[in-house]
Design a protein around this motif. Structure first.
Motif, PDB file in Angstrom:
ATOM      1  N   LYS A 185     -31.355 -45.810  -1.292  1.00  0.00           N
ATOM      2  CA  LYS A 185     -32.328 -46.905  -1.422  1.00  0.00           C
ATOM      3  C   LYS A 185     -32.873 -46.984  -2.846  1.00  0.00           C
ATOM      4  CE  LYS A 185     -33.842 -46.998   3.385  1.00  0.00           C
ATOM      5  NZ  LYS A 185     -34.981 -46.965   4.319  1.00  0.00           N
ATOM      6  N   GLY A 186     -33.098 -45.835  -3.484  1.00  0.00           N
ATOM      7  CA  GLY A 186     -33.656 -45.829  -4.847  1.00  0.00           C
ATOM      8  C   GLY A 186     -34.994 -45.117  -4.866  1.00  0.00           C
ATOM      9  N   THR A 228     -28.907 -41.559   3.032  1.00  0.00           N
ATOM     10  CA  THR A 228     -30.193 -42.009   3.585  1.00  0.00           C
ATOM     11  C   THR A 228     -30.616 -41.125   4.761  1.00  0.00           C
ATOM     12  OG1 THR A 228     -31.378 -43.873   4.567  1.00  0.00           O
ATOM     13  CG2 THR A 228     -29.048 -43.710   5.111  1.00  0.00           C
ATOM     14  N   GLU A 294     -41.697 -40.416  -1.817  1.00  0.00           N
ATOM     15  CA  GLU A 294     -40.883 -41.079  -0.802  1.00  0.00           C
ATOM     16  C   GLU A 294     -41.603 -41.065   0.539  1.00  0.00           C
ATOM     17  OE1 GLU A 294     -36.682 -39.818  -2.811  1.00  0.00           O
ATOM     18  OE2 GLU A 294     -37.384 -38.734  -1.061  1.00  0.00           O
ATOM     19  N   ASN A 298     -45.892 -36.162   3.109  1.00  0.00           N
ATOM     20  CA  ASN A 298     -45.475 -34.808   2.710  1.00  0.00           C
ATOM     21  C   ASN A 298     -46.565 -34.075   1.946  1.00  0.00           C
ATOM     22  OD1 ASN A 298     -42.949 -34.991   3.772  1.00  0.00           O
ATOM     23  ND2 ASN A 298     -41.982 -35.687   1.893  1.00  0.00           N
TER      24      ASN A 298
END
Ligand SMILES: Cc1cc2nc3c(=O)[nH]c(=O)nc-3n(C[C@H](O)[C@H](O)[C@H](O)COP(=O)(O)OP(=O)(O)OC[C@H]3O[C@@H](n4cnc5c(N)ncnc54)[C@H](O)[C@@H]3O)c2cc1C
Length: 312
Positions: A185-186, A228, A294, A298
């Motif tokens: 996705k980037g 992914t 991302e 987290n």
């Protein structure tokens, strides 16, 4: 794009934080979730464990935007030594690297010289090398580099990003040279003039590109890795490939170490090719910040480690 993600991406580029954060024990502890260790031995041990589940690995040594050609050369030598170690261990391990690690900010020709050494040794050892894709300012140059290196070496792959508007055109410009593509996705912060700002649009584009790539696997036998952790996308890719009659072993997924590990085991047990990308090395700070960005949830892992530290 969320505020949390923006802050984390900003933090990934901040020089002061880059020096301060990695020294903190609680951060080092949290990093373990995504990185089995800083040395080749650590990642080879992790690979052996994954191979027991039919999962191969790709190794990448962390470090970006080298500032001198000496460092670029040292990095090249690191990968050459790594290839020796992989050969000695006789394990299914590929390597992946960022061109900036081997001098791309300094000299195209020197980078080509360094990369050629790695590609040649990999070829001799029957191994493969993928080129990571960095922020959009590098995309033209990286694709140009890939086309050049593919003239002499067929064991090289390139990563491309679905969040960029341009990626379908890039793929079309590459298919004639039978590229190996890893589609992601980037991971960088990009302006809306070059990249889809909304995740839903990135996902749509990912599927558009995937359908195109699946046809290319069928027609030209090119290698494609779907990089992914998005399970919905993985399912859609599986369905689309069934529709056009591709067998499971033609479908390759790649995921990052420590993310959705059970799903990685499941894909392998279902008969798909699966490769886990493991990053290692001392220079993990910007990379780790991008992993947090991302999924800002987290950050909870880091906080939990601070909490544990106070009470252990
Ligand atoms: C093998 C591989 C190579 C890559 N190489 C590059 C590269 O060269 N250049 C580049 O720009 N990017 C690269 N990336 C990163 C990629 O661009 C994305 O930033 C990253 O994969 C997250 O996107 P996603 O497809 O998993 O989808 P998302 O929509 O971001 O995530 C889908 C789901 O996966 C889970 N997930 C995703 N990321 C995390 C995380 N960090 N921690 C915990 N859970 C998570 C979450 O549950 C999330 O809901 C690579 C990724 C992979 C897997």
């Amino acid at each position: 794009m969320g505020l949390g993600r923006n802050i984390l991406l900003w933090a990934s580029r901040n020089e002061w934080l880059k020096n301060w954060v990695p020294k903190k024990k609680f951060v080092q502890k949290a990093v373990k979730r995504f990185m089995p260790g800083e040395t080749e031995e650590d990642v080879i041990t992790a690979t052996k464990e994954l191979l027991r589940h039919n999962i191969s690995t790709t190794l990448t040594h962390l470090g970006e935007n080298m500032i001198s050609l000496k460092e670029a050369e040292d990095n090249t030598n690191h990968y050459l030594n790594l290839l020796d170690k992989i050969l000695n261990e006789k394990l299914d391990i590929e390597i992946s690297l960022k061109l900036t690690q081997i001098g791309f900010d300094l000299s195209f020709d020197k980078t080509l010289e360094f990369f050629t050494k790695i590609a040649l040794k990999a070829k001799e050892f029957n191994n493969n090398v993928f080129i990571d894709i960095e922020d959009t300012s590098y995309v033209d140059k990286t694709i140009g580099f890939y086309k050049k290196i593919k003239e002499s070496y067929d064991n090289i792959g390139l990563c491309l990003q679905a969040y960029l508007y341009r990626t379908m055109d890039d793929l079309k410009s590459l298919v004639n040279i039978k590229p190996w593509i890893r589609l992601v996705k980037g991971a960088y912060k990009e302006h809306s003039s070059v990249a889809f700002p909304k995740l839903s649009k990135v996902n749509e584009n990912y599927m558009l590109l995937s359908r195109f790539l699946l046809e290319q696997i069928k027609e030209r036998g090119i290698r494609v890795a779907f990089g992914t952790h998005d399970l919905t996308i993985q399912e859609q890719v599986k369905k689309e490939s069934e529709k056009i009659g591709l067998s499971k072993d033609k479908l390759e997924f790649q995921m990052l170490y420590g993310i959705k590990t059970d799903e990685q085991y499941r894909l392998a047990s279902e008969g798909y090719k699966i490769r886990t990308l493991i990053s290692y090395g001392e220079h993990w700070y910007p990379w780790y910040m991008r992993r947090l960005a991302e999924r800002p949830a987290n950050v909870g892992f880091v906080l939990k480690n601070i909490f544990n530290k106070s009470y252990n």
